[in-house]
Structures are given as C-alpha cells and as structure tokens.
Design a protein around this motif. Structure first.
Motif, PDB file in Angstrom:
ATOM      1  N   LYS A  80       0.846  -1.137  -0.155  1.00  0.00           N
ATOM      2  CA  LYS A  80       0.176   0.094   0.036  1.00  0.00           C
ATOM      3  C   LYS A  80       1.016   1.331  -0.093  1.00  0.00           C
ATOM      4  N   VAL A  81       2.090   1.201   0.718  1.00  0.00           N
ATOM      5  CA  VAL A  81       2.948   2.288   0.743  1.00  0.00           C
ATOM      6  C   VAL A  81       3.914   2.341  -0.451  1.00  0.00           C
ATOM      7  N   PHE A  82       4.446   1.091  -0.718  1.00  0.00           N
ATOM      8  CA  PHE A  82       5.622   1.166  -1.516  1.00  0.00           C
ATOM      9  C   PHE A  82       4.935   0.665  -3.033  1.00  0.00           C
ATOM     10  N   ASN A  83       4.741   1.621  -3.926  1.00  0.00           N
ATOM     11  CA  ASN A  83       3.838   1.205  -5.028  1.00  0.00           C
ATOM     12  C   ASN A  83       4.898   0.905  -6.436  1.00  0.00           C
ATOM     13  N   LYS A  84       4.402   0.250  -7.181  1.00  0.00           N
ATOM     14  CA  LYS A  84       5.177  -0.175  -8.500  1.00  0.00           C
ATOM     15  C   LYS A  84       5.159   1.300  -9.263  1.00  0.00           C
ATOM     16  N   PRO A  85       6.721   1.224  -9.818  1.00  0.00           N
ATOM     17  CA  PRO A  85       6.833   2.381 -10.657  1.00  0.00           C
ATOM     18  C   PRO A  85       6.661   2.476 -12.098  1.00  0.00           C
ATOM     19  N   ASN A 135      13.178  -2.415 -14.311  1.00  0.00           N
ATOM     20  CA  ASN A 135      14.072  -3.133 -14.747  1.00  0.00           C
ATOM     21  C   ASN A 135      15.307  -2.894 -14.333  1.00  0.00           C
ATOM     22  N   TYR A 136      16.453  -3.406 -14.662  1.00  0.00           N
ATOM     23  CA  TYR A 136      17.818  -3.440 -14.412  1.00  0.00           C
ATOM     24  C   TYR A 136      18.310  -1.905 -14.320  1.00  0.00           C
ATOM     25  N   LEU A 137      17.719  -1.177 -15.314  1.00  0.00           N
ATOM     26  CA  LEU A 137      18.282   0.190 -15.427  1.00  0.00           C
ATOM     27  C   LEU A 137      17.395   1.217 -14.481  1.00  0.00           C
ATOM     28  N   SER A 138      16.320   0.647 -14.030  1.00  0.00           N
ATOM     29  CA  SER A 138      15.647   1.705 -13.152  1.00  0.00           C
ATOM     30  C   SER A 138      16.402   2.242 -11.941  1.00  0.00           C
ATOM     31  N   LYS A 139      16.122   3.528 -11.429  1.00  0.00           N
ATOM     32  CA  LYS A 139      16.927   4.004 -10.346  1.00  0.00           C
ATOM     33  C   LYS A 139      16.239   3.882  -8.995  1.00  0.00           C
ATOM     34  N   GLY A 140      15.156   3.355  -9.017  1.00  0.00           N
ATOM     35  CA  GLY A 140      14.633   2.758  -7.712  1.00  0.00           C
ATOM     36  C   GLY A 140      13.589   1.856  -7.685  1.00  0.00           C
TER      37      GLY A 140
END
Length: 335
Positions: A80-85, A135-140
């Motif tokens: 609920k707090v940590f949502n998909k980017p 993905n692998y290149l995501s920053k967070g």
C-alpha cells in the motif's frame, strides 16, 4: 519563548511520532517552528495540513498505512505504501482512483478488523495486477509516494501559524536544501522523500534530489541558522540501534534492518554534533528529547508494517507524549 519541533526520518518511527503528536494536540502544546526530514515530513504535514480531516484524525489514521496481520504474516511487504513504478503504473492508478466506487473501497478508513482484511485483500489484488516497467536500469524500486496529494492539503501550508520546513539533498550541487512553507509543493515533498534504492532520485528544477534524512536525519543546523531566536527544541528520540540490531526473521526484515541501523546512527551523531558544536555557551538552548517507551515484547516486530505493530507503536507514542508533556510542562509553549 520560542519553541521548535524536529521530526526526523525513518518510516518505522512514523506512528510513534503520530501518537506523540496526537497527545500534544490534546494537551494544547504549540510550536513556533517545525523542522522535518524524511518520514517526519509526512507526519508533520498530517499534524499541520491534513486533507479533508482534522490533524488528530489524520495522525490516528496513519496506522491504516499498515497491512492486516493475516495478510502480513503470509506476505510481509507493504504494497500500500511502496507502489510499482513507471508511466503505465501511474496511468493504472489514476484509472483506479478516478472510479468513485473503487476509490471508496481503497481509501475509506476501516472501522473494524473485518473491513481492514477485506480492504487489504482488495488492495493486494489491485496492486498485484498493476503493470510496471521496473528493470535493471531503473533508479529505484518504487513510485514516488503517489498518494500524498490525497492526504495532504499543500495549498493551506503557507497560511499556518508555524514556520515549517522540509529538507532534501541536492545531488547535482552536493548540498542540503531546506524548503519553507511558502514554497513547499508536492514536488518538494517527493524530493524530500526519495530514499536511495527505494525511490528514484526526484527531478525538480533541473536538479535531482535524495531524501534529506539519508544525509541529515534531524536537520539541527538549518533550524538554528533560520531561527536563531529558538530557545527550546523538542526532538523525538529515534529507535535505539541496540534494539534494532538483531537476528532478522526473514530476508525482508533483514533489508529493513539494513536501512534503519545507519539512519539511527546518523541521527545520534547529529544530536551529538549539535550538543557539542552548536548548543554551547551563550547560544545554549534547551534540548528536550521525547523517549518512546516501546514494550519490550514488541522489539522483534518493531520494523514490521503489520497493523498490530503500527497500532502498538501509535499507542506507545501517545502514552510517551502524554508523559513527556507532564514532565516538561514548564518548558513547553501552550499559547
């Protein structure tokens, strides 16, 4: 008499701080300056400018960012707090929350454990099928707190009585920046909440930012620079490192411990530096620390996002806040 409140970082501290602030409201304690960083920024905004509710109710509702114990025991993740980017995830959430029926189910504070279980199962389903471009290149790992505009009224912030600050670390300039109530927008909040690895650096005005608490958990120096007239500072004592360093129960618990231990040490060092360097001689101020009396039996679970833990911490914070006011009444501001 000028009194300042410091609300530091560390999400597991959130409901402890919320409980203590709820007690302060009941006791009519007032502050002239509120300086926040990290998770303290969100709790500070609940305390001053919650949306469509009272500050006390907003602080009480902070426990509803938790997950029902029945679900959390099987899946110890706060979805609920940590949502998909990602852009697709943002569009998906916009579509979900623009539906009055779905948004009511997801956002209405549960009135009992059965409602909480139903809402959290429904939220789990909604968040599980949410698309993402992680993905692998995501920053967070996560999206930058997409719900904050629903719970905080940023337009009212500039009109509050208190001076209010949040900090964020400017990666491009390699320096801390502090934002006042007259300039804080949702963008400034996102910049102040972008904890490394969990959230990507947040871009604002052609600069990228990380959460200020990852560098300066308690923001003493800025407070004194901006308000040298402050003679009393109230700071919430952060969770004790000795209690947090323990055998983790699972890989998720180990990850959270790895985040909190350095934050605690940064906060402790900040307080020591303040006391030795900035709070001496004729410039000495009263530094009042609010100790949190967490039940001994709760320490193995104190970093959990389960409802039972957050409710226990809220209650502990409330009782600690009450005790603090009674012991320090002569040094606090009630006007």
């Amino acid at each position: 008499m000028s009194t300042a409140l410091i609300l530091g970082g560390g999400a597991p501290n959130s409901t402890l701080m919320a409980g203590a602030l709820s007690a302060f409201i009941e006791e009519n304690v007032k502050f002239d300056v509120i300086s926040t960083s990290g998770a303290g920024a969100l709790i500070g905004l609940f305390y001053t400018v919650p949306k469509n509710t009272s500050p006390k109710k907003a602080l009480e509702n902070s426990v509803n960012f938790s997950i029902s114990d029945f679900i959390y025991d099987m899946l110890p993740v706060n979805y609920k707090v940590f949502n998909k980017p990602g852009k697709a995830a943002d569009l998906y959430r916009d579509l979900i929350y623009s539906n009055p029926f779905l948004s009511k189910i997801l956002e209405h504070p549960p009135e009992n454990d059965y409602q909480r279980l139903f809402q959290d199962f429904f939220s789990l389903f909604i968040n599980t099928i949410c698309p993402t471009d992680l993905n692998y290149l995501s920053k967070g790992l996560c999206a930058n707190v997409p719900f904050v505009e629903k719970v905080v009224d940023f337009d009212k912030l500039k009109n509050i009585r208190e001076d209010f600050y949040i900090n964020a670390y400017n990666i491009n300039k390699m320096e801390m920046e502090n934002f006042s109530k007259n300039e804080i927008t949702p963008d400034h909040f996102h910049a102040s909440f972008a904890f490394p690895f969990i959230y990507p650096p947040y871009e604002m005005n052609n600069n990228f930012y990380f959460e200020g608490a990852s560098v300066d958990a308690l923001n003493y120096k800025s407070l004194i620079n901006n308000h040298p007239e402050v003679d009393t500072i109230v700071v919430f004592d952060i969770l004790g490192t000795e209690k947090i360093i323990r055998q983790p129960r699972n890989i998720y618990d180990a990850w959270v411990v790895s985040i909190m231990v350095p934050l605690v040490e940064i906060a402790r060092d900040d307080t020591k530096i303040f006391e030795l360097k900035y709070n001496t001689g004729k410039d000495k101020r009263k530094l009042l620390k609010v100790p949190f009396n967490v039940p001994e039996s709760q320490w193995p679970y104190v970093l959990d996002w389960s409802y039972s833990n957050l409710k226990t911490l809220y209650d502990a914070g409330y009782e600690s806040g009450k005790e603090f006011v009674q012991k320090n009444r002569k040094d606090l501001n009630f006007n």
